[in-house]
Design an enzyme around this catalytic site. Structure first.
Site, PDB file in Angstrom:
ATOM      1  N   SER A 145       0.857  -1.190   0.000  1.00 61.00           N
ATOM      2  CA  SER A 145       0.000   0.000   0.000  1.00 61.00           C
ATOM      3  C   SER A 145       0.886   1.231   0.000  1.00 61.00           C
ATOM      4  O   SER A 145       1.973   1.232   0.587  1.00 61.00           O
ATOM      5  CB  SER A 145      -0.914   0.030   1.233  1.00 61.00           C
ATOM      6  N   GLY A 146       0.385   2.275  -0.633  1.00 58.25           N
ATOM      7  CA  GLY A 146       1.052   3.563  -0.605  1.00 58.25           C
ATOM      8  C   GLY A 146       0.169   4.576   0.091  1.00 58.25           C
ATOM      9  O   GLY A 146      -0.714   4.232   0.860  1.00 58.25           O
ATOM     10  N   THR A 148      -2.107   6.455  -1.290  1.00 55.82           N
ATOM     11  CA  THR A 148      -3.466   6.419  -1.827  1.00 55.82           C
ATOM     12  C   THR A 148      -3.913   5.020  -2.209  1.00 55.82           C
ATOM     13  O   THR A 148      -5.049   4.642  -1.943  1.00 55.82           O
ATOM     14  CB  THR A 148      -3.563   7.325  -3.070  1.00 55.82           C
ATOM     15  N   LYS A 149      -3.027   4.240  -2.816  1.00 61.85           N
ATOM     16  CA  LYS A 149      -3.426   2.993  -3.459  1.00 61.85           C
ATOM     17  C   LYS A 149      -3.054   1.754  -2.653  1.00 61.85           C
ATOM     18  O   LYS A 149      -2.066   1.747  -1.911  1.00 61.85           O
ATOM     19  CB  LYS A 149      -2.769   2.890  -4.841  1.00 61.85           C
ATOM     20  N   ALA A 150      -3.869   0.713  -2.843  1.00 63.28           N
ATOM     21  CA  ALA A 150      -3.525  -0.638  -2.418  1.00 63.28           C
ATOM     22  C   ALA A 150      -3.214  -1.429  -3.682  1.00 63.28           C
ATOM     23  O   ALA A 150      -3.908  -1.305  -4.695  1.00 63.28           O
ATOM     24  CB  ALA A 150      -4.680  -1.289  -1.659  1.00 63.28           C
ATOM     25  N   VAL A 151      -2.155  -2.239  -3.633  1.00 66.76           N
ATOM     26  CA  VAL A 151      -1.704  -2.969  -4.807  1.00 66.76           C
ATOM     27  C   VAL A 151      -1.781  -4.466  -4.533  1.00 66.76           C
ATOM     28  O   VAL A 151      -1.334  -4.956  -3.489  1.00 66.76           O
ATOM     29  CB  VAL A 151      -0.264  -2.579  -5.188  1.00 66.76           C
ATOM     30  N   LYS A 164      -4.408  -2.323  -9.063  1.00 64.07           N
ATOM     31  CA  LYS A 164      -4.309  -1.152  -8.195  1.00 64.07           C
ATOM     32  C   LYS A 164      -5.686  -0.542  -7.985  1.00 64.07           C
ATOM     33  O   LYS A 164      -6.434  -0.325  -8.940  1.00 64.07           O
ATOM     34  CB  LYS A 164      -3.369  -0.111  -8.817  1.00 64.07           C
ATOM     35  N   ASP A 279       7.614  14.939  -7.274  1.00 66.45           N
ATOM     36  CA  ASP A 279       7.998  14.188  -6.077  1.00 66.45           C
ATOM     37  C   ASP A 279       8.848  13.002  -6.515  1.00 66.45           C
ATOM     38  O   ASP A 279       8.417  11.858  -6.502  1.00 66.45           O
ATOM     39  CB  ASP A 279       6.755  13.721  -5.322  1.00 66.45           C
TER      40      ASP A 279
END
Length: 496
Positions: A145-146, A148-151, A164, A279
């Site tokens: 996970s980041g 915003t996203k779950a992978v 994603k 970034d």
């Protein structure tokens, strides 16, 4: 539903036309061909009335896609001829019109055949996986996970893919809700970031940009049901970190440096104009079969900064206490994004990857490249050219500097079609594998030289496998025994 088939067009090597065409057809898919379907579990499909078509045009996703499309098209129109812009716009309007008139329930269209590329995955130029195909992805497992996203990772027709979607418990939604915003609204904002990635990644056709394999954009807001989740499917890549990079062979680190430099050359004049990686972090990249690819475009910016004069075009790199001024041309700081990208690429990749373990005769060339990244004395075109020459010299074995006939004489005993599988393997520096001493060499003479310098080495197995530069792979051995037969390898034994 299934998405309309994309037809590949030959466009005489004009990047911006190809990118614009992809972008228009993508926008058509996202705005008009949305479906109500999930990606984790197969569920019964709801039946929609014909008048549900009009509701799609008023959905939140559709509004966002239209606004983002206008932004991206505004960035790309300056890089394309107006005639081409209006040709594509006309085609898009016709496509949307045909969809409105469809007699299928809702806006469901079918793709009669899903063409697969040489890697077993759909070709982006031809077809994309839709919601139905995404349902057929098996062996799904959470991997990371980041913000915003779950992978997740999964298998589609025997090939690994990445899935994603929005992480409902992620920091992005949590920080949003701390501002007294509802969960539904926060989720919607996060899902728009994934939709942006779907658009942007496909508008950037390059071998060092992750390939989008498919997506599912429901017409309804997320309500906790997987059928209403926005999903993107891409190639599955391997995450990278500093330790992993430093443990790579010099040849693999050269490839990563070359890949990131070519990518930045492309981003400096992409179909969407000059792109800034605001970034810049190693976490935005993955390795796909050893090739570096940009996978996260959440924070990219489009177009050079505006300016009144050169004093508005000064960029300061606080990490190096370094400042550079660009020229203000026609109200834009020309080269601003490229210079920022190059400096950050050097800091995160090339300046520490290239010098470590470089062949002695290549080091002067490497030092010039490192200085160029640190002081921004070259642009991306020059850097790609210089790095390309280093790759060529390494591939041709120029760094070996062979001059005398004695240096070209074989000294080891050769046993043809022989191998020592699983025997006498040992760890060595810069090995390409974790369980043995596996290296790439220009030829058997270089392998002999390496083995002679290693007191533990008693011989090596030369394979017919090759690296990305065409160099041969060898396995060094610290002992000898009766070899087994293998048509694909030869055994070289060091003289006593």
């Amino acid at each position: 539903m299934a998405f309309r088939r994309r037809h590949k067009r030959t466009l005489d090597n004009v990047w911006y036309i190809a990118g614009s065409c992809t972008l228009f057809f993508l926008v058509g898919n996202l705005v008009m061909f949305q479906s109500y379907h999930g990606f984790v579990e197969n569920s019964d499909k709801r039946k929609q009335k014909p008048n549900d078509i009009e509701d799609t045009y008023n959905s939140d996703h559709s509004v966002f896609v239209r606004e983002l499309s206008n932004e991206l098209l505004g960035a790309s129109i300056g890089n394309s001829e107006n005639s081409q812009y209006f040709v594509f716009e006309g085609r898009m309007r016709k496509l949307m019109g045909n969809t409105r008139d469809s007699t299928h329930p809702g806006i469901r269209l079918t793709v009669p055949h899903l063409a697969l590329g040489p890697d077993g995955l759909p070709s982006v130029a031809d077809n994309l996986l839709d919601c139905d195909h995404i349902d057929n992805i098996t062996d799904q497992k959470y991997i990371a996970s980041g913000w915003t996203k779950a992978v997740f990772k999964g298998m589609y027709k025997g090939r690994p893919v990445a899935i994603k979607t929005v992480d409902a418990g992620g920091q992005d939604i949590k920080s949003c809700m701390e501002k007294m915003v509802s969960f539904e609204e926060c989720y919607q904002r996060a899902s728009h970031k994934i939709i942006k990635e779907i658009l942007v990644l496909q508008a950037l056709p390059h071998e060092n940009v992750i390939k989008v394999i498919g997506f599912c954009v429901p017409k309804q807001r997320y309500n906790g049901d997987s059928n209403t989740a926005v999903v993107m499917v891409t190639e599955l890549g391997e995450t990278i970190d500093l330790i992993k990079l430093l443990q790579m062979s010099w040849e693999d680190r050269l490839r990563i440096s070359y890949d990131v430099t070519r990518l930045l050359r492309f981003l400096s004049s992409s179909p969407l104009g000059s792109i800034s990686m605001n970034d810049f972090r190693r976490q935005q990249f993955v390795l796909v079969s050893g090739q570096l690819k940009l996978s996260d475009v959440d924070d990219v910016g489009f177009g050079e900064p505006s300016c009144a004069d050169d004093t508005n075009c000064i960029v300061h790199f606080s990490s190096a206490n370094f400042t550079k001024r660009m020229a203000c041309i026609e109200g834009k700081c020309m080269g601003y994004n490229e210079q920022r990208n190059l400096f950050n690429a050097g800091r995160h990749f090339t300046t520490f990857l290239l010098p470590h373990g470089a062949p002695v005769l290549l080091r002067p060339h490497i030092d010039q490249l490192v200085e160029a990244y640190e002081q921004l004395t070259m642009d991306s075109v020059q850097l790609v050219s210089r790095l390309g020459k280093v790759v060529d010299m390494y591939t041709r074995g120029w760094y070996l500097n062979r001059s005398s006939p004695h240096e070209q004489k074989l000294e080891f005993t050769v046993h043809k079609e022989s191998d020592l599988p699983g025997q006498f393997d040992y760890r060595c520096r810069f090995s390409m594998s974790g369980g043995g001493c596996t290296l790439s060499v220009f030829d058997s003479l270089e392998a002999e030289s390496i083995c002679n310098l290693d007191p533990d080495c008693k011989g090596f197995v030369m394979t017919n496998q090759k690296t990305w530069t065409g160099r041969k792979i060898v396995h060094l051995k610290n002992g000898m025994a009766k070899p087994s037969r293998n048509k694909e390898t030869d055994l070289f034994v060091k003289p006593p």
